[in-house]
Design a protein around this motif. Structure first.
Motif, PDB file in Angstrom:
ATOM      1  N   GLY A 147      15.128  26.149 -30.685  1.00 33.42           N
ATOM      2  CA  GLY A 147      14.950  27.229 -29.727  1.00 33.42           C
ATOM      3  C   GLY A 147      13.497  27.632 -29.560  1.00 33.42           C
ATOM      4  O   GLY A 147      13.087  28.072 -28.481  1.00 33.42           O
ATOM      5  N   GLY A 148      12.693  27.465 -30.621  1.00 31.56           N
ATOM      6  CA  GLY A 148      11.276  27.819 -30.554  1.00 31.56           C
ATOM      7  C   GLY A 148      10.399  26.740 -29.962  1.00 31.56           C
ATOM      8  O   GLY A 148       9.175  26.939 -29.824  1.00 31.56           O
ATOM      9  N   TYR A 149      10.989  25.615 -29.604  1.00 27.46           N
ATOM     10  CA  TYR A 149      10.215  24.523 -28.991  1.00 27.46           C
ATOM     11  C   TYR A 149       9.654  24.966 -27.633  1.00 27.46           C
ATOM     12  O   TYR A 149      10.352  25.592 -26.831  1.00 27.46           O
ATOM     13  CB  TYR A 149      11.111  23.302 -28.817  1.00 27.46           C
ATOM     14  N   LYS A 150       8.407  24.676 -27.391  1.00 23.12           N
ATOM     15  CA  LYS A 150       7.739  25.150 -26.177  1.00 23.12           C
ATOM     16  C   LYS A 150       8.409  24.644 -24.906  1.00 23.12           C
ATOM     17  O   LYS A 150       8.420  25.338 -23.883  1.00 23.12           O
ATOM     18  CB  LYS A 150       6.270  24.717 -26.186  1.00 23.12           C
ATOM     19  N   GLY A 151       8.978  23.444 -24.972  1.00 15.29           N
ATOM     20  CA  GLY A 151       9.653  22.918 -23.797  1.00 15.29           C
ATOM     21  C   GLY A 151      10.856  23.761 -23.394  1.00 15.29           C
ATOM     22  O   GLY A 151      11.138  23.935 -22.193  1.00 15.29           O
ATOM     23  N   VAL A 152      11.564  24.291 -24.380  1.00 13.83           N
ATOM     24  CA  VAL A 152      12.699  25.167 -24.089  1.00 13.83           C
ATOM     25  C   VAL A 152      12.217  26.448 -23.414  1.00 13.83           C
ATOM     26  O   VAL A 152      12.799  26.906 -22.420  1.00 13.83           O
ATOM     27  CB  VAL A 152      13.472  25.491 -25.381  1.00 13.83           C
TER      28      VAL A 152
END
Length: 257
Positions: free
Chosen positions: A111-116
């Motif tokens: 969830g913390g991935y920048k793409g998300v």
């Protein structure tokens, strides 16, 4: 006037939501709470495995004591075997709880991935712009936005909420049960040498072991219930509440326009 208020609320929600998506104010706290829960589950799992190892020694000692009389030998086996099965199941459930915490940690990272956050921002801005222009929002856009909001925020919110319940209602019960497991394990381990060195006292020690079984089983059941609550029941409950809240909010906004 009403339209102006609705647009102001939408703008505030958009700014706050996207800021939280990029800054992740709950991510670090949720990650630390998951690590703490994983540590508790691994401690209980290790206790279960240690208890299982001790019980295996008791069962192997049973064979060596066959010459002392069949009655004594069968008595030990009757006490140890069902408890050994329960301890084995307890260890498996503690391992499952550890895996559940590991999955939570993965979902926090995902969830913390920048793409998300980037995709969520694009969809949220598109949805908000259509709302601002009083245009119909496609159903697929609303559903995809809901899914991304859940991916980004659900696990941190669920973890923090579940931990609040754990600390307020379950922490004392967990500490008591885990302490009881350790005491039973240490008692059995310390008495093992006496079982073998003093075969004539085996019936008395079997009786004492029987008396400790009830509290032993009770502690294991308590731990199983506590970890099921923290890794399954409470997360699903809070996830359902969050899903219903977001669905109602998006649907209400769609109908209002």
């Amino acid at each position: 006037m009403k339209r102006t208020i609705e647009r102001s609320i939408l703008l505030v929600l958009l700014v706050v939501g996207l800021s939280c998506a990029w800054l992740g104010p709950l991510d670090k706290t949720a990650s630390q709470l998951v690590d703490a829960g994983l540590k508790r589950a691994l401690i209980s799992f290790a206790s279960g495995r240690a208890m299982n190892a001790v019980l295996s020694v008791v069962q192997s000692a049973d064979v060596s004591l066959q010459p002392m009389g069949v009655g004594v030998s069968l008595t030990i086996g009757q006490v140890v075997h069902p408890i050994g099965q329960l301890v084995g199941q307890f260890s498996e459930l503690m391992l499952a709880a550890s895996i559940a915490f590991g999955l939570m940690k993965f979902m926090i990272v995902l969830g913390g991935y920048k793409g998300v956050s980037l995709l969520l921002s694009l969809l949220a801005l598109s949805w908000a712009w259509l709302c601002w222009q009083n245009k119909n929002r496609p159903t697929w856009l609303t559903k995809l936005l809901l899914v991304l909001v859940l991916i980004r925020f659900a696990v941190p919110i669920v973890v923090v909420s579940s931990d609040v319940v754990f600390k307020e209602l379950l922490k004392g019960k967990y500490e008591t049960a885990q302490r009881g497991i350790n005491i039973d394990e240490n008692w059995l381990y310390a008495s093992m040498g006496n079982w073998i060195k003093s075969p004539t006292q085996i019936p008395d020690r079997v009786k004492a072991f029987r008396q400790s079984v009830e509290s032993w089983v009770g502690h294991m059941v308590d731990l199983i219930v506590l970890f099921l609550l923290q890794t399954l029941v409470l997360p699903l409950l809070f996830l359902w509440i969050l899903y219903r809240f977001l669905s109602a909010m998006l649907d209400a906004k769609s109908q209002a326009s």
